[in-house]
Enzyme design. Structure first.
Site, PDB file in Angstrom:
ATOM      1  N   ASP A 141      -7.055   4.231  -4.530  1.00 24.24           N
ATOM      2  CA  ASP A 141      -7.688   4.059  -3.219  1.00 24.24           C
ATOM      3  C   ASP A 141      -8.316   5.432  -2.935  1.00 24.24           C
ATOM      4  OD1 ASP A 141      -7.618   1.917  -0.846  1.00 24.24           O
ATOM      5  OD2 ASP A 141      -7.417   3.862   0.105  1.00 24.24           O
ATOM      6  N   LYS A 158       0.866  -1.195   0.000  1.00 23.18           N
ATOM      7  CA  LYS A 158       0.000   0.000   0.000  1.00 23.18           C
ATOM      8  C   LYS A 158       0.888   1.226   0.000  1.00 23.18           C
ATOM      9  CE  LYS A 158      -4.483   0.777   0.273  1.00 23.18           C
ATOM     10  NZ  LYS A 158      -5.595  -0.124  -0.044  1.00 23.18           N
TER      11      LYS A 158
HETATM   12  N1  GLU Z   1      -7.347   0.022  -2.931  1.00 24.79           N
HETATM   13  C1  GLU Z   1      -8.071  -1.164  -3.236  1.00 24.79           C
HETATM   14  C2  GLU Z   1      -8.057  -2.094  -2.053  1.00 24.79           C
HETATM   15  O1  GLU Z   1      -8.080  -1.640  -0.925  1.00 24.79           O
HETATM   16  C3  GLU Z   1      -7.635  -1.803  -4.549  1.00 24.79           C
HETATM   17  C4  GLU Z   1      -6.205  -2.181  -4.639  1.00 24.79           C
HETATM   18  C5  GLU Z   1      -5.773  -2.648  -6.019  1.00 24.79           C
HETATM   19  O2  GLU Z   1      -6.596  -2.718  -6.923  1.00 24.79           O
HETATM   20  O3  GLU Z   1      -4.586  -2.939  -6.142  1.00 24.79           O
HETATM   21  O4  GLU Z   1      -8.104  -3.291  -2.166  1.00 24.79           O
END
Ligand code: GLU
Length: 453
Positions: free
Chosen positions: A172, A132
């Site tokens: 996100d 992340k």
């Molecule tokens: N931010 C999204 C999550 O919390 C998607 C992450 C992604 O697609 O890599 O899963």
């Protein structure tokens, strides 16, 4: 002589260690605590996991990258933000997870999200590790040019840490199609390579069909699977939803398509309550308001007179059958969980990551309502990101219908795994436990295979 090392610390000692090593990181500690309880139970009689210190290792990110991001605003002020990429675990695939731009972003928030992502990505069954990233940048009120300059500066540092087989970020909170476009453009410019290094891209340049809908639709499919397991379905039920971004609007859309009635949506200013139901036409209006006009949810009541706006409040006191927290972490506390239970809520499906506090989760468990935690319920988003990576590698694109079917199957598979490890044998499914154990097992077994690395 070898020193005496106690590999069998109990849960309390383990959590004391996590707290000591991560001072002040409340969100991260909360996320580890929630997982550790279930994992401790699961590994009680599994010596190999203790010996290899697997849980301790998963709760220690592979890498925490922190960097300065300088940019110039429209008034020629030099602004300085802090950017991060947390690479939590790549045992089962390249690091994968979104980028968040929000003033609340700090190391604790991103470490909790990267930790959760590791379990979530494992649950999808696709080969993706957990990561992340983000920055304490607030896109609200910024011009397009400011957002572009920020994204370019952010990527000018980030690019050296990522790659299609290394780490694949996505969107996100605060990072949508516009931001992904600016970041992808800068990556391509710096590296001179067109490659699937980000997901959530536009359809014109390698984005996948169904990716915008996937998280919200997936959260409703998960809810549908939980209901089906009990012989129920969404049709005719009322739903309270928080948030009004990509996840919330698509969750509302799918609830409506399945014959449910959406009563609320919200943003950080307050919530709207529309007893007539927020139907597709109203959802389209909100999408335009949020994505194009970049407005506030309070404007809804000027357009639709049947609704009321509740300033500085969250929607959990509104009576409903189903609740979908789709805004952000810790947006639903124990009192609010109790209000939902007292009002007869039957199912909760989390579109956001860790929206319910630990005390709130306990209320849902004690009341034995169906409760789908984010790492299972919102995994549809990252799952379709995984499919976007496959399409980019193969240099093809699949159609909407095919991806829709794949998303439905993926959510059904995640539900099955949760039931496998979370069924208490009495007809009640502890979805938190099921998700934690199923997510953990695959990563842990891969780590065992690698030895001490
Ligand atoms: N931010 C999204 C999550 O919390 C998607 C992450 C992604 O697609 O890599 O899963």
């Amino acid at each position: 002589m070898a020193s005496v090392y106690d590999r069998h610390v109990d849960l309390n000692q383990f959590m004391e260690g996590v707290k000591k090593r991560n001072p002040g990181q409340t969100e991260f500690i909360q996320a580890v605590q929630e997982v550790a309880q279930d994992i401790y139970e699961f590994i009680e009689d599994k010596e190999e996991y203790h010996e290899a210190q697997i849980l301790r290792r998963i709760a220690e990110p592979d890498r925490v990258v922190s960097f300065r991001v300088c940019w110039e605003d429209d008034n020629h002020n030099i602004r300085v933000q802090r950017g991060f990429r947390i690479q939590n675990n790549n045992a089962i695939g390249p690091y994968k997870g979104g980028i968040r731009f929000h003033p609340s972003v700090n190391e604790s928030v991103l470490k909790f999200l990267a930790f959760e992502q590791t379990f979530k990505n494992s649950l999808t069954g696709l080969p993706m590790g957990g990561g992340k990233g983000g920055a304490n940048f607030n896109p609200r009120g910024k011009s397009d040019a400011e957002v572009m300059r920020f994204c370019q500066s952010f990527m000018t540092e980030l690019y050296r840490h990522i790659g299609p087989d290394t780490d694949v970020p996505a969107g996100d909170i605060g990072v949508g199609g516009r931001e992904i476009g600016y970041m992808f453009g800068q990556y391509k410019r710096i590296t001179n390579r067109w490659e699937g290094v980000l997901t959530g891209k536009g359809q014109e340049y390698g984005g996948s069909q169904m990716r915008p809908e996937a998280t919200g639709y997936g959260a409703v499919y998960f809810l549908q699977n939980m209901l089906k397991h009990k012989g129920e379905d969404v049709e005719g039920k009322t739903a309270v939803i928080s948030g009004s971004g990509n996840v919330a609007t698509h969750a509302a859309e799918m609830i409506t398509k399945l014959g449910g009635k959406v009563l609320t949506l919200s943003d950080s200013g307050g919530f709207i309550h529309d007893p007539d139901g927020i139907d597709q036409e109203k959802i389209d209006w909100i999408k335009h308001l949020k994505n194009v006009k970049r407005g506030r949810i309070s404007e809804y009541v000027d357009e639709f007179k049947s609704a009321e706006y509740h300033e500085d409040a969250r929607p959990w006191s509104v009576k409903c059958d189903l609740a979908l927290p789709c805004a952000t972490q810790n947006e639903l506390n124990a009192d609010e969980a109790k209000a939902l239970v007292d009002n007869g809520v039957q199912g909760v499906s989390e579109g956001a990551n860790m929206p319910t506090t630990l005390d709130g989760v306990k209320v849902f468990h004690d009341a034995k309502i169906m409760y789908g935690p984010g790492k299972a319920a919102n995994a549809g988003g990252v799952a379709v990101s995984g499919l976007e990576m496959s399409q980019n590698s193969e240099r093809i694109s699949w159609n909407h219908e095919r991806l829709g079917e794949m998303l439905t199957d993926l959510m059904e598979g995640i539900h099955e795994k949760c039931v496998e490890y979370g069924d208490d044998g009495d007809g009640y499914v502890d979805y938190v436990k099921g998700a934690n154990i199923a997510g953990f097992k695959k990563v842990a077994d891969a780590m065992l295979a690698f030895g001490v690395v």
